[in-house]
Motif scaffolding. Sequence first.
Motif, PDB file in Angstrom:
ATOM      1  N   MET A 172       0.829  -1.207   0.000  1.00  0.00           N
ATOM      2  CA  MET A 172       0.000   0.000   0.000  1.00  0.00           C
ATOM      3  C   MET A 172       0.867   1.264   0.000  1.00  0.00           C
ATOM      4  SD  MET A 172      -3.168   1.057  -0.039  1.00  0.00           S
ATOM      5  CE  MET A 172      -4.287  -0.102   0.709  1.00  0.00           C
ATOM      6  N   GLU A 173       1.964   1.263   0.735  1.00  0.00           N
ATOM      7  CA  GLU A 173       2.815   2.448   0.810  1.00  0.00           C
ATOM      8  C   GLU A 173       3.442   2.751  -0.543  1.00  0.00           C
ATOM      9  OE1 GLU A 173       6.273   4.266   3.768  1.00  0.00           O
ATOM     10  OE2 GLU A 173       5.814   2.126   3.779  1.00  0.00           O
ATOM     11  N   THR A 174       3.912   1.724  -1.251  1.00  0.00           N
ATOM     12  CA  THR A 174       4.515   1.936  -2.570  1.00  0.00           C
ATOM     13  C   THR A 174       3.494   2.489  -3.549  1.00  0.00           C
ATOM     14  OG1 THR A 174       5.977   0.055  -2.135  1.00  0.00           O
ATOM     15  CG2 THR A 174       5.799   0.814  -4.411  1.00  0.00           C
ATOM     16  N   SER A 175       2.296   1.924  -3.545  1.00  0.00           N
ATOM     17  CA  SER A 175       1.248   2.410  -4.452  1.00  0.00           C
ATOM     18  C   SER A 175       0.835   3.836  -4.102  1.00  0.00           C
ATOM     19  CB  SER A 175       0.030   1.481  -4.367  1.00  0.00           C
ATOM     20  OG  SER A 175       0.377   0.155  -4.669  1.00  0.00           O
ATOM     21  N   PHE A 176       0.778   4.139  -2.813  1.00  0.00           N
ATOM     22  CA  PHE A 176       0.361   5.477  -2.382  1.00  0.00           C
ATOM     23  C   PHE A 176       1.346   6.542  -2.859  1.00  0.00           C
ATOM     24  CE2 PHE A 176       0.667   8.692   1.110  1.00  0.00           C
ATOM     25  CZ  PHE A 176      -0.515   9.359   0.813  1.00  0.00           C
ATOM     26  N   TYR A 177       2.629   6.324  -2.634  1.00  0.00           N
ATOM     27  CA  TYR A 177       3.628   7.318  -3.047  1.00  0.00           C
ATOM     28  C   TYR A 177       3.736   7.400  -4.570  1.00  0.00           C
ATOM     29  CZ  TYR A 177       5.114   7.774   1.791  1.00  0.00           C
ATOM     30  OH  TYR A 177       5.145   8.032   3.122  1.00  0.00           O
ATOM     31  N   ARG A 178       3.500   6.295  -5.254  1.00  0.00           N
ATOM     32  CA  ARG A 178       3.539   6.334  -6.717  1.00  0.00           C
ATOM     33  C   ARG A 178       2.389   7.168  -7.264  1.00  0.00           C
ATOM     34  NH1 ARG A 178       3.123   0.670  -9.399  1.00  0.00           N
ATOM     35  NH2 ARG A 178       0.906   1.043  -9.087  1.00  0.00           N
ATOM     36  N   MET A 179       1.212   7.056  -6.663  1.00  0.00           N
ATOM     37  CA  MET A 179       0.074   7.855  -7.111  1.00  0.00           C
ATOM     38  C   MET A 179       0.262   9.339  -6.800  1.00  0.00           C
ATOM     39  SD  MET A 179      -2.222   6.113  -8.747  1.00  0.00           S
ATOM     40  CE  MET A 179      -0.794   5.365  -9.553  1.00  0.00           C
ATOM     41  N   LEU A 180       0.900   9.647  -5.673  1.00  0.00           N
ATOM     42  CA  LEU A 180       1.132  11.058  -5.347  1.00  0.00           C
ATOM     43  C   LEU A 180       2.070  11.719  -6.342  1.00  0.00           C
ATOM     44  CD1 LEU A 180       1.464  11.148  -1.456  1.00  0.00           C
ATOM     45  CD2 LEU A 180      -0.457  11.871  -2.842  1.00  0.00           C
ATOM     46  N   GLN A 181       2.988  10.953  -6.919  1.00  0.00           N
ATOM     47  CA  GLN A 181       3.929  11.517  -7.889  1.00  0.00           C
ATOM     48  C   GLN A 181       3.374  11.521  -9.309  1.00  0.00           C
ATOM     49  OE1 GLN A 181       8.303  10.573  -6.839  1.00  0.00           O
ATOM     50  NE2 GLN A 181       7.167   8.832  -6.014  1.00  0.00           N
ATOM     51  N   ASP A 182       2.178  10.976  -9.494  1.00  0.00           N
ATOM     52  CA  ASP A 182       1.537  11.011 -10.807  1.00  0.00           C
ATOM     53  C   ASP A 182       1.054  12.435 -11.089  1.00  0.00           C
ATOM     54  OD1 ASP A 182       0.031  10.666 -13.112  1.00  0.00           O
ATOM     55  OD2 ASP A 182      -0.624   8.659 -12.515  1.00  0.00           O
ATOM     56  N   GLN A 183       1.362  12.939 -12.270  1.00  0.00           N
ATOM     57  CA  GLN A 183       1.025  14.320 -12.595  1.00  0.00           C
ATOM     58  C   GLN A 183      -0.480  14.537 -12.692  1.00  0.00           C
ATOM     59  OE1 GLN A 183       3.214  15.709 -15.941  1.00  0.00           O
ATOM     60  NE2 GLN A 183       2.565  17.830 -15.758  1.00  0.00           N
ATOM     61  N   ARG A 184      -1.249  13.471 -12.902  1.00  0.00           N
ATOM     62  CA  ARG A 184      -2.699  13.622 -13.008  1.00  0.00           C
ATOM     63  C   ARG A 184      -3.357  13.949 -11.672  1.00  0.00           C
ATOM     64  NH1 ARG A 184      -4.223   7.994 -15.618  1.00  0.00           N
ATOM     65  NH2 ARG A 184      -2.691   7.388 -14.039  1.00  0.00           N
ATOM     66  N   THR A 185      -2.652  13.704 -10.551  1.00  0.00           N
ATOM     67  CA  THR A 185      -3.238  14.034  -9.243  1.00  0.00           C
ATOM     68  C   THR A 185      -3.220  15.525  -8.950  1.00  0.00           C
ATOM     69  OG1 THR A 185      -1.096  13.679  -8.169  1.00  0.00           O
ATOM     70  CG2 THR A 185      -2.590  11.802  -8.294  1.00  0.00           C
ATOM     71  N   VAL A 186      -2.576  16.299  -9.817  1.00  0.00           N
ATOM     72  CA  VAL A 186      -2.482  17.746  -9.578  1.00  0.00           C
ATOM     73  C   VAL A 186      -3.862  18.384  -9.618  1.00  0.00           C
ATOM     74  CG1 VAL A 186      -1.639  19.899 -10.577  1.00  0.00           C
ATOM     75  CG2 VAL A 186      -0.108  17.955 -10.345  1.00  0.00           C
ATOM     76  N   THR A 187      -4.685  17.999 -10.621  1.00  0.00           N
ATOM     77  CA  THR A 187      -6.009  18.633 -10.770  1.00  0.00           C
ATOM     78  C   THR A 187      -6.904  18.410  -9.545  1.00  0.00           C
ATOM     79  OG1 THR A 187      -5.872  18.417 -13.175  1.00  0.00           O
ATOM     80  CG2 THR A 187      -8.055  18.709 -12.214  1.00  0.00           C
ATOM     81  N   PRO A 188      -7.115  17.181  -9.080  1.00  0.00           N
ATOM     82  CA  PRO A 188      -7.960  17.031  -7.872  1.00  0.00           C
ATOM     83  C   PRO A 188      -7.338  17.654  -6.632  1.00  0.00           C
ATOM     84  CG  PRO A 188      -6.996  14.923  -8.510  1.00  0.00           C
ATOM     85  CD  PRO A 188      -6.738  15.856  -9.636  1.00  0.00           C
ATOM     86  N   LEU A 189      -6.008  17.640  -6.522  1.00  0.00           N
ATOM     87  CA  LEU A 189      -5.371  18.240  -5.355  1.00  0.00           C
ATOM     88  C   LEU A 189      -5.541  19.754  -5.353  1.00  0.00           C
ATOM     89  CD1 LEU A 189      -3.799  17.350  -2.886  1.00  0.00           C
ATOM     90  CD2 LEU A 189      -1.689  17.633  -4.161  1.00  0.00           C
TER      91      LEU A 189
END
Length: 936
Positions: A540-557
Amino acid sequence: MVRSFSIRNRSGRTLLPGRLLMFPEDRKKQPRMDIATCLKSLLVAIQQYRDSRTVQHTAQLQKQVEELSGLKCDGLLSSGQFLPTECVSGLVELAGNPSTSPALTSAIISLLAQLGSDDASREVLHSSFNLTSTLAAVIHHHGNSPGDPLVLQCLQVLQKLTYNTCTFQFSNYIRELINFLLINIQSQNEVVVMPCLGLLANLCRDNPSVQSHIKSMENVRQLYRTLINFLAHNSLTVVIFTLSILASLTLNEKVGEKLFEAKNIHQTFQLVFNIIVNGGGTLTRKYSVDLLIDLLKSPKVADYLSRYQHFSACVSQVLGLLHLKDADSADTVLQLLLSMCSVAALRSQLCAVVFRPAGAKLRAAGHRQAGEQNGGRKAECGLALVQWLSSPVEGAEKCSLQTLQLLTELLEESLGEESVSESTLSFVEMLLPVALGLLKGLDPAKGDAHLRKHCHRITHVCTLLLTLCCQDATRSLVSSQVSAQLCLSQVETLLSCCHSNSPLTCLPPDSSNNLSQLCAEALLKVLELMSRLRQQVQDMETSFYRMLQDQRTVTPLSLALTSHRRERVQTGLALLLEATPLPDFPALVLGESIAANNAYRQREAELSAKRVAVQEVPPPLMSTSMTDASGGNKSVSNLVEKLQTGMELQEPTKDSPLSEIIDVYEQKLAGCASKESRLQDLLEAKALALSQADRLIAQYRLQRAQAETEARKLACLLKDVERRREDLQGELGNQVLEVERSRADMEELLQHNARLQRDSEEHQTLKGAYNALLNRLTETERLLKELQAAHISLSKQNDTLRKNHEALQLHKDKITSELQEREEEIKSLQLEVEKKNSDVAGLHAELRSREETLREKHQERRDLEETVDVLRKELNKTEQARKDVSIKASSLELQKSQLESKLKQKEDELNKHSAMIAMIHSLSSGKLKSEVNLSL
């Protein structure tokens, strides 16, 4: 089969070509085409009726209205299409016209009521078409006969239309409608009392303007007396309507304090709960729940309900309604329970009812999602809630979301205690599989409606899971059933949805109806859940940090950080705090997105500030709809004339089939209709701007006099400024050239500086990598030496172990032979054991008989112990007597010793005498000696 048709006016001119179905079987095959054809025919009939209100046109229009009423038109208004909107606008205008015949008005109202069957359509009719004011106008025009069927029909439609909506009292004919309702309520006309009470309850509920208007009337005290008399009415529906009106008008006043005091409130509670549980109709149940919700807004009434002795039993019976599999009843019950959760004292009692311990059968039934219990027993309250999470009943989606919200509130209350009860843990264990099952089934290809529904579901489920993560016991249950793959798949799908629906191209970033906003909120909830469980769930930790570094998370954040809701901002800040230390987090892109959202919001604020004068007092929608309708009439008339002219010109010259001509002109008509809709939008914008301009003109006239005097002064100053401007213009041109040169130089320097910065960063990273590799090399050499020494020692140990192995092999052979002998002995022993087992079985039987004997001995032992106690008492007495006897014995012992000493003296004297006798007799013969010895 179909045939062509054309509608002509009285002069014989063709108004609208089209196609009509010949057989009713084709209606069932193509319902959408049938609805479109009916709408076109209805629009033409409305136009004909406007042009000429003849009996023929009235009958034709009524026939078209009745035909459309016979079709299924669910969701037709909420689709926002042009043709239904134009038809409804024309029908609303005709219904509000006093010259329209009552029969036609009744048919139109029936059709509008059918079109407003769902909540979204009712909202469109209420807000966009202002149907409330139109029906109020109809009642006003026919108010002299309250028992008229048309008036009763309008009252019934208004009661459905105004339920859970706020009506502005300054709208057209609303004050007249309120006066009509008050007059007929006080007249106590049984025919209209119930619909009038229901409509007045809707208008007063959560509407301070209507409440203040009624309270300011002169006959308000007489109204209160009439309403209080209605509390003794035979109909429970009338009583509930009356209590709802009184609660809205008097709850926080002296009359309300007397009416809902401690002596009377318990009877009100009992009445409301009886109606909710035992029924009386869905309408009465809804109004009963609304009444109880309104009463709970008063702290005193909420305190009375928390001390109501039958509260737990009533709540259990209310929860039993969830087993009826009726979405409307479940919605009503869940609304009531959610309102009770807002009261702290009631929330703890609700937890005790819902999380009541369940038996094993119930727990197993919860895992199977069964709906009934064996033996006809009443199912558990908590299990009834869990069943609604995944119920297949139509309309259960809203109930599912309400259930998730209710369980979140209750679990938050239950988990807030010092220790979590076993019943709560068992309930959570039953709940988790069902809740996690709601996260599955997301398919963006099914359309926006499915995606919107699933986003709401994900948000509520993740909120529930985050609540469960507050305690270690429940967090372990969640972590055991939530996988990293499940969360990762949800995040990937939501990211694709957010990326394909840009909020800047749809609705404002803070709009709750925006699909991108819903996806973003659901995505943030899933990321927050991953953050909570990243230490407990594998990968879960690896997947979580990988998603945070995804550029697509910028819009919802960015949407969360710029939101007006506190919890969204806090969630965004928490995720930003986790993401900032990551090396590949796109911080610059996030800043640009936040700036774009702020700029969008600022532009919207400026536009709304310009329209604030218009929005403060909205213009009457009746006149607007009539203006739009008249404009639509002219545009349709022009289109029809052009269409007729085109057909007249083409008929003598072309000899093409009629169906092709109809298709061509249908396409032309569709294009003209789209142009007309755009022109209508422009017309509405111009009308809005015109009303704003009228208000600004008044301000302009007040300021004009001051502006003229200031203008004269400024004219003189302007001449001087113009002279200076011409001088400064030349200097400005030179400075602009210098600024451009400086800007080019600055850009080159910035680029060079950026390159140097990148080189410096690369150098630092390479330097750090070199130092790390150097340290790794020295460590590796040290480990190599240690391993070589270990290898030598291990080789020696290997030689010794080989020798030991050979010796052990010989020993093993000996043991194997001995083992075979032992096995033979074991077989013989097993035979003996079997014999002894049979003996043991006999001994067991004997042991049982001995145990029975032992029980009898134990009973005898208890009896003997009682006898021993008695004997001990007697023994104590005997001991005391023995002590006395021992004292006497000691004295006798003393006497005995004295006598013994005397006896010894006597014996000594006797011995002397015997010696003397022996000496005397020694001289005599042996015979005499032997006799003497015998005598002695």
